[in-house]
Design a protein around this motif. Structure first.
Motif, short mmCIF file in Angstrom:
data_model
loop_
_atom_site.label_atom_id
_atom_site.label_comp_id
_atom_site.label_asym_id
_atom_site.label_seq_id
_atom_site.Cartn_x
_atom_site.Cartn_y
_atom_site.Cartn_z
N GLU A 296 -20.93 -8.23 -40.01
CA GLU A 296 -21.44 -8.41 -38.65
C GLU A 296 -22.94 -8.70 -38.65
O GLU A 296 -23.42 -9.50 -37.85
CB GLU A 296 -21.14 -7.18 -37.81
CG GLU A 296 -19.66 -6.96 -37.53
CD GLU A 296 -19.03 -8.16 -36.84
OE1 GLU A 296 -19.69 -8.79 -35.99
OE2 GLU A 296 -17.87 -8.47 -37.15
N GLU A 297 -23.68 -8.05 -39.53
CA GLU A 297 -25.11 -8.32 -39.61
C GLU A 297 -25.37 -9.75 -40.06
O GLU A 297 -26.24 -10.44 -39.51
CB GLU A 297 -25.78 -7.35 -40.60
CG GLU A 297 -26.00 -5.96 -40.06
CD GLU A 297 -26.91 -5.17 -40.97
OE1 GLU A 297 -28.12 -5.12 -40.72
OE2 GLU A 297 -26.39 -4.60 -41.96
N PHE A 298 -24.61 -10.20 -41.05
CA PHE A 298 -24.77 -11.57 -41.53
C PHE A 298 -24.40 -12.58 -40.46
O PHE A 298 -25.04 -13.62 -40.31
CB PHE A 298 -23.93 -11.81 -42.79
CG PHE A 298 -24.60 -11.40 -44.07
CD1 PHE A 298 -25.87 -11.86 -44.38
CD2 PHE A 298 -23.96 -10.58 -44.98
CE1 PHE A 298 -26.50 -11.50 -45.57
CE2 PHE A 298 -24.58 -10.22 -46.17
CZ PHE A 298 -25.85 -10.68 -46.47
N VAL A 299 -23.35 -12.29 -39.68
CA VAL A 299 -22.96 -13.20 -38.59
C VAL A 299 -24.11 -13.36 -37.61
O VAL A 299 -24.47 -14.48 -37.22
CB VAL A 299 -21.70 -12.66 -37.86
CG1 VAL A 299 -21.50 -13.40 -36.53
CG2 VAL A 299 -20.47 -12.83 -38.73
N GLU A 300 -24.69 -12.24 -37.20
CA GLU A 300 -25.81 -12.31 -36.26
C GLU A 300 -26.99 -13.07 -36.86
O GLU A 300 -27.62 -13.90 -36.19
CB GLU A 300 -26.25 -10.89 -35.88
CG GLU A 300 -27.36 -10.85 -34.85
CD GLU A 300 -27.72 -9.43 -34.43
OE1 GLU A 300 -28.92 -9.11 -34.46
OE2 GLU A 300 -26.80 -8.67 -34.06
N ALA A 301 -27.28 -12.81 -38.12
CA ALA A 301 -28.41 -13.48 -38.78
C ALA A 301 -28.19 -14.99 -38.87
O ALA A 301 -29.12 -15.78 -38.66
CB ALA A 301 -28.63 -12.89 -40.16
N LEU A 302 -26.97 -15.41 -39.20
CA LEU A 302 -26.68 -16.84 -39.31
C LEU A 302 -26.81 -17.55 -37.97
O LEU A 302 -27.25 -18.69 -37.90
CB LEU A 302 -25.27 -17.05 -39.87
CG LEU A 302 -25.07 -16.68 -41.35
CD1 LEU A 302 -23.60 -16.81 -41.72
CD2 LEU A 302 -25.92 -17.55 -42.26
N PHE A 303 -26.44 -16.86 -36.90
CA PHE A 303 -26.58 -17.46 -35.58
C PHE A 303 -28.04 -17.58 -35.14
O PHE A 303 -28.41 -18.49 -34.41
CB PHE A 303 -25.82 -16.63 -34.53
CG PHE A 303 -24.37 -17.00 -34.39
CD1 PHE A 303 -23.99 -18.31 -34.15
CD2 PHE A 303 -23.39 -16.04 -34.51
CE1 PHE A 303 -22.66 -18.66 -34.02
CE2 PHE A 303 -22.05 -16.38 -34.39
CZ PHE A 303 -21.69 -17.69 -34.14
N GLN A 304 -28.87 -16.66 -35.60
CA GLN A 304 -30.23 -16.59 -35.05
C GLN A 304 -31.32 -17.08 -35.98
O GLN A 304 -32.49 -17.07 -35.60
CB GLN A 304 -30.53 -15.14 -34.63
CG GLN A 304 -29.58 -14.65 -33.55
CD GLN A 304 -30.20 -13.60 -32.67
OE1 GLN A 304 -31.24 -13.80 -32.06
NE2 GLN A 304 -29.59 -12.43 -32.62
#
Length: 213
Positions: free
Chosen positions: A103-111
């Motif tokens: 979940e952290e990586f998902v957020e980071a990739l989006f932002q």
């Protein structure tokens, strides 16, 4: 800028609209844009992805007797959320770093501003799964002919992810750029005189599948 898929479905903030709506206050806090206002007599503060992020999901929200109290409560909630996330990161001995969750990586990739070349490399790494990829293989996937260029791109991706996720890559082990690359992959040497192979962390691999289709 990479073209990414629509963000995973999350709770989406609805515009604050009512006969009892005060002015909307906005401010940046860490990685987020906070918006606060009064809705039906209740002061609500909400955190959203901060531009230039393309994600639209609601990160968190809190209430208070005033806009200021709601914002303070929201900041406290965000801080607690970050502490909780860090507490469940997986320790990876081979790079001496705590690997963030999917979940952290998902957020980071989006932002984070991931380029097309960086996206191509991340996709190739994810597709390779546990077999991993060599520098030359990653270069071919992204159209780079120079191994030095590929390494610079990898380090840039590592720096971007580490910066967003608050990870001190200087604490990792390795040579030069290996520390930055270690944020998303483990470097292995199959046999003597064979090129190194980079194997993406499964948490990031799953995140890439979700974000960079």
């Amino acid at each position: 800028m990479a073209v990414i898929a629509t963000p995973p479905k999350t709770a989406v903030a609805r515009p604050i609209r009512s006969a009892d709506v005060s002015d909307i206050f906005e401010q940046d806090h860490a990685k987020y844009r906070i918006k606060a206002g009064r809705l039906a007599g209740v002061c609500i503060a909400r955190a959203f992805p901060k531009p230039p992020s393309k994600a639209q999901g609601l990160i968190a929200q809190a209430e208070g007797d005033t806009e200021g109290e709601a914002i303070a409560a929201l900041m406290t909630k965000i801080a607690a959320r970050d502490v909780e996330r860090k507490s469940v990161r997986r320790w990876e001995e081979r790079v001496s770093l705590f690997v963030p969750s999917e979940e952290e990586f998902v957020e980071a990739l989006f932002q984070t501003p991931i380029s097309r070349g960086q996206t191509a490399i991340l996709r190739a790494q994810a597709i390779a799964r546990e077999d991993g990829s060599t520098i030359d293989q990653m270069g071919r996937a992204a159209g780079y002919k120079s191994s030095d260029t590929v390494m610079k791109v990898l380090c840039k991706v590592g720096d971007l992810l580490a910066d967003y996720l608050g990870i001190d890559i200087e604490e990792g082990k390795g040579e030069d750029g290996d520390r930055a690359v270690g944020i998303f992959a483990v470097r292995t040497v199959p046999e003597a005189d064979q090129p190194s192979v980079w194997i993406m962390h499964p948490e990031l691999r799953n995140a890439v599948y979700r974000v960079m289709q």
